[in-house]
Enzyme design. Structure first.
Site, short mmCIF file in Angstrom:
data_model
loop_
_atom_site.label_atom_id
_atom_site.label_comp_id
_atom_site.label_asym_id
_atom_site.label_seq_id
_atom_site.Cartn_x
_atom_site.Cartn_y
_atom_site.Cartn_z
N TYR A 56 -101.97 -44.74 39.50
CA TYR A 56 -102.28 -44.21 40.84
C TYR A 56 -102.30 -45.38 41.82
CZ TYR A 56 -103.83 -39.87 38.53
OH TYR A 56 -103.89 -38.70 37.79
N HIS A 122 -101.61 -40.56 29.05
CA HIS A 122 -101.25 -39.93 30.32
C HIS A 122 -99.99 -39.08 30.19
CE1 HIS A 122 -101.21 -40.56 34.99
NE2 HIS A 122 -101.22 -39.29 34.63
N SER A 153 -104.35 -36.40 28.32
CA SER A 153 -104.00 -35.55 29.45
C SER A 153 -102.66 -34.91 29.09
CB SER A 153 -103.86 -36.39 30.74
OG SER A 153 -103.57 -35.57 31.84
#
Length: 328
Positions: A56, A122, A153
């Protein structure tokens, strides 16, 4: 703010968390100062779970979190991050213990901590779920003290069901919202049975369920709601929950009359998610203080009545299910 237990981690967390993707990037222009104010507002409102990722803003989100927490006194919130998407190319063979440990070391530095509360793979390629050596490497990182717990995730329900077969997997992060209802069919039962924490992302379908987006809304070039509309850069299910935009706008208008007076549609959508006992926390993002405080206030909303829940199930069945149910 109500609290819940985050599965096998045993941590007590706020049921409304803070999703830190927006303060990292890919949501248009969010200044560092706005990001800090949004996070502080969430923490002041009782949020004790922060979810971020090393990609991010290429670490920007993690560094903003570290800066905010350094300036605050009192108990520290539970911070979950993610690792794996820095791989280029992002392929299953890149998911090795050495690569993930290197990413974790970088996150330790970015977050300025000695141990990460939770690391989530991820959205790895599906083949990774069939490689027990990867999960064994994560067990080793727990033993080393670099991470306290780990999870995954996921993009698909099938991946979640495979992941929870590993005894070390403490949490699953998954998309679940009024427009993505499949996780409640089977996965939630398994999560409860195995005491796996469930963190819900994309709760507002990229803002659609805020009720503020129209056919005339313009998105910035660096906003994934423009550049990933058809899955050009990552899974299309992450953008508007994978629902065709015009159809989603139609569905939003059928949801709108069901929202009770004095409650925003965003709060209503978060309250719908929290109806499930399997959910440990939901992690809406926020670009500013107002959004952060509004999200946190959803914890105070009374349970939605059965007739409202049925009406929302009907909207999903009639308009949405055929477009998303079997894909994710």
């Amino acid at each position: 703010m109500k609290t819940r237990t985050l599965g096998r981690t045993g941590a007590t967390i706020s049921e409304i968390g803070f999703g830190a993707w927006q303060i990292g990037g890919a949501w248009g222009d969010v200044s560092e100062e706005d990001g800090k104010r949004a996070l502080n507002a969430a923490l002041d409102a009782g949020v004790t779970l922060i979810d971020t990722a090393d990609v991010y803003g290429d670490g920007r989100s993690e560094k903003i979190i570290a800066s905010v927490l350094k300036e605050r006194s009192g108990d520290k919130p539970f911070v979950a991050t993610k690792a794996g998407r820095r791989l280029n190319p992002h392929v299953a063979d890149g998911y090795t213990g050495a690569n993930i440990e290197a990413f974790i070391d970088r996150s330790l530095s970015n977050l300025d901590v000695e141990t990460l509360d939770l690391v989530q793979l991820h959205c790895p390629p599906t083949d990774v779920y069939y490689r027990p050596e990867m999960f064994g490497a994560l067990d080793d990182l727990v033993t080393k003290g670099k991470i306290r717990a780990y999870g995954v995730s996921v993009e698909r329900v099938e991946e979640a069901l495979k992941a929870v077969e590993y005894p070390g997997v403490a949490t699953i992060q998954i998309i679940y919202n009024i427009f993505r209802q499949r996780p409640q069919d089977l996965f939630f039962e398994e999560a409860i049975k195995k005491n796996v924490g469930v963190i819900v992302r994309v709760p507002l379908a990229s803002g659609l369920l805020s009720g503020k987006i129209t056919s005339e809304t313009k998105f910035a070039d660096d906003d994934h709601r423009k550049f990933n509309r058809h899955g050009e850069f990552f899974d299309v299910g992450e953008t508007f929950a994978g629902v065709p935009f015009d159809l989603a706008l139609e569905a939003v208008e059928q949801v709108r009359p069901l929202v009770q007076e004095g409650v925003t549609m965003a709060q209503f959508a978060l309250a719908w998610i929290l109806q499930s006992k399997a959910v440990s926390a939901v992690i809406p993002g926020a670009r500013n203080e107002t959004q952060a405080r509004g999200n946190a206030a959803a914890s105070d909303i009374a349970a939605l009545p059965p007739e409202t829940m049925q009406a929302l199930a009907d909207v999903y069945q009639r308009l949405i299910k055929a477009h998303v149910h079997q894909k994710w």
